[in-house]
Design a protein around this motif. Structure first.
Motif, PDB file in Angstrom:
ATOM      1  N   UNK A  57       0.839  -1.203   0.000  1.00  0.00           N
ATOM      2  CA  UNK A  57       0.000   0.000   0.000  1.00  0.00           C
ATOM      3  C   UNK A  57       0.871   1.249   0.000  1.00  0.00           C
ATOM      4  N   UNK A  58       1.950   1.230   0.777  1.00  0.00           N
ATOM      5  CA  UNK A  58       2.845   2.393   0.838  1.00  0.00           C
ATOM      6  C   UNK A  58       3.535   2.636  -0.502  1.00  0.00           C
ATOM      7  N   UNK A  59       3.925   1.575  -1.185  1.00  0.00           N
ATOM      8  CA  UNK A  59       4.594   1.731  -2.482  1.00  0.00           C
ATOM      9  C   UNK A  59       3.607   2.196  -3.545  1.00  0.00           C
ATOM     10  N   UNK A  60       2.362   1.722  -3.479  1.00  0.00           N
ATOM     11  CA  UNK A  60       1.371   2.082  -4.491  1.00  0.00           C
ATOM     12  C   UNK A  60       0.737   3.453  -4.259  1.00  0.00           C
ATOM     13  N   UNK A  61       0.920   4.049  -3.085  1.00  0.00           N
ATOM     14  CA  UNK A  61       0.332   5.347  -2.799  1.00  0.00           C
ATOM     15  C   UNK A  61       1.039   6.419  -3.628  1.00  0.00           C
ATOM     16  N   UNK A  62       0.308   7.187  -4.393  1.00  0.00           N
ATOM     17  CA  UNK A  62       0.927   8.249  -5.192  1.00  0.00           C
ATOM     18  C   UNK A  62       1.633   9.277  -4.300  1.00  0.00           C
ATOM     19  N   UNK A  63       2.699   9.893  -4.802  1.00  0.00           N
ATOM     20  CA  UNK A  63       3.451  10.851  -3.986  1.00  0.00           C
ATOM     21  C   UNK A  63       2.629  12.025  -3.488  1.00  0.00           C
ATOM     22  N   UNK A  64       1.616  12.494  -4.254  1.00  0.00           N
ATOM     23  CA  UNK A  64       0.852  13.661  -3.823  1.00  0.00           C
ATOM     24  C   UNK A  64       0.004  13.369  -2.591  1.00  0.00           C
ATOM     25  N   UNK A  65      -0.275  12.102  -2.314  1.00  0.00           N
ATOM     26  CA  UNK A  65      -1.036  11.773  -1.112  1.00  0.00           C
ATOM     27  C   UNK A  65      -0.178  11.860   0.143  1.00  0.00           C
ATOM     28  N   UNK A  66       1.124  11.851  -0.035  1.00  0.00           N
ATOM     29  CA  UNK A  66       2.031  11.927   1.102  1.00  0.00           C
ATOM     30  C   UNK A  66       2.324  13.387   1.445  1.00  0.00           C
ATOM     31  N   UNK A  67       1.885  14.311   0.607  1.00  0.00           N
ATOM     32  CA  UNK A  67       2.099  15.722   0.866  1.00  0.00           C
ATOM     33  C   UNK A  67       3.176  16.332  -0.010  1.00  0.00           C
ATOM     34  N   UNK A  68       3.671  15.585  -0.978  1.00  0.00           N
ATOM     35  CA  UNK A  68       4.691  16.116  -1.874  1.00  0.00           C
ATOM     36  C   UNK A  68       4.027  16.838  -3.039  1.00  0.00           C
ATOM     37  N   UNK A  69       4.812  17.587  -3.770  1.00  0.00           N
ATOM     38  CA  UNK A  69       4.301  18.355  -4.892  1.00  0.00           C
ATOM     39  C   UNK A  69       3.752  17.443  -5.984  1.00  0.00           C
ATOM     40  N   UNK A  70       2.640  17.823  -6.578  1.00  0.00           N
ATOM     41  CA  UNK A  70       2.060  17.029  -7.660  1.00  0.00           C
ATOM     42  C   UNK A  70       2.593  17.453  -9.015  1.00  0.00           C
ATOM     43  N   UNK A  71       3.388  18.507  -9.067  1.00  0.00           N
ATOM     44  CA  UNK A  71       3.884  18.981 -10.352  1.00  0.00           C
ATOM     45  C   UNK A  71       5.038  18.122 -10.865  1.00  0.00           C
ATOM     46  N   UNK A  72       5.645  17.338 -10.009  1.00  0.00           N
ATOM     47  CA  UNK A  72       6.768  16.505 -10.415  1.00  0.00           C
ATOM     48  C   UNK A  72       6.252  15.139 -10.837  1.00  0.00           C
ATOM     49  N   UNK A  73       6.602  14.722 -12.042  1.00  0.00           N
ATOM     50  CA  UNK A  73       6.156  13.433 -12.545  1.00  0.00           C
ATOM     51  C   UNK A  73       7.212  12.374 -12.243  1.00  0.00           C
ATOM     52  N   UNK A  74       6.750  11.154 -12.131  1.00  0.00           N
ATOM     53  CA  UNK A  74       7.638  10.028 -11.883  1.00  0.00           C
ATOM     54  C   UNK A  74       8.324   9.630 -13.187  1.00  0.00           C
ATOM     55  N   UNK A  75       9.650   9.472 -13.160  1.00  0.00           N
ATOM     56  CA  UNK A  75      10.346   9.065 -14.374  1.00  0.00           C
ATOM     57  C   UNK A  75      10.160   7.570 -14.616  1.00  0.00           C
ATOM     58  N   UNK A  76      10.507   7.119 -15.804  1.00  0.00           N
ATOM     59  CA  UNK A  76      10.277   5.737 -16.195  1.00  0.00           C
ATOM     60  C   UNK A  76      11.001   4.729 -15.327  1.00  0.00           C
ATOM     61  N   UNK A  77      12.258   5.029 -14.966  1.00  0.00           N
ATOM     62  CA  UNK A  77      13.037   4.085 -14.155  1.00  0.00           C
ATOM     63  C   UNK A  77      12.427   3.920 -12.767  1.00  0.00           C
TER      64      UNK A  77
END
Length: 98
Positions: A57-77
């Motif tokens: 669950x922690x790995x699948x939680x998107x970063x914006x739910x943790x309070x981080x910026x949503x403007x940064x996208x996850x890179x392919x790697x």
């Protein structure tokens, strides 16, 4: 051994690319990767089902739910690494439940 064949299909497009083209070094690399993945699954299975479920669950939680910026996208790697972690933890959870 079955996982090594799956890795060959994923990494080297086997069997469309003949084994002569990939060679023994690539096959050995797939065997080593499969062995390392199996060891990691067994290691994680020792943590228990509930701990693995929480980690997935922690790995699948998107970063914006943790309070981080949503403007940064996850890179392919990073996305591939995250998906690999989920796959390995799911396999470990199945092993721990058995």
């Amino acid at each position: 051994m079955a996982r090594a064949w799956e890795l060959m299909r994923e990494r080297y497009n086997f069997p469309r690319v003949p084994f002569r083209s990939i060679g023994r070094a690539c096959f050995a690399d797939c065997l080593k990767a499969a062995w390392n993945e199996a060891r990691e699954i067994v290691r994680l299975a020792g943590r228990g089902v509930e701990a693995l479920r929480a980690a997935i669950v922690a790995v699948q939680t998107p970063p914006h739910r943790v309070g981080l910026s949503t403007s940064r996208r996850e890179d392919g790697a990073a996305m591939v690494q995250r998906l690999w972690q989920v796959r390995v933890m799911t396999a470990a959870m199945e092993l721990a439940a058995a």
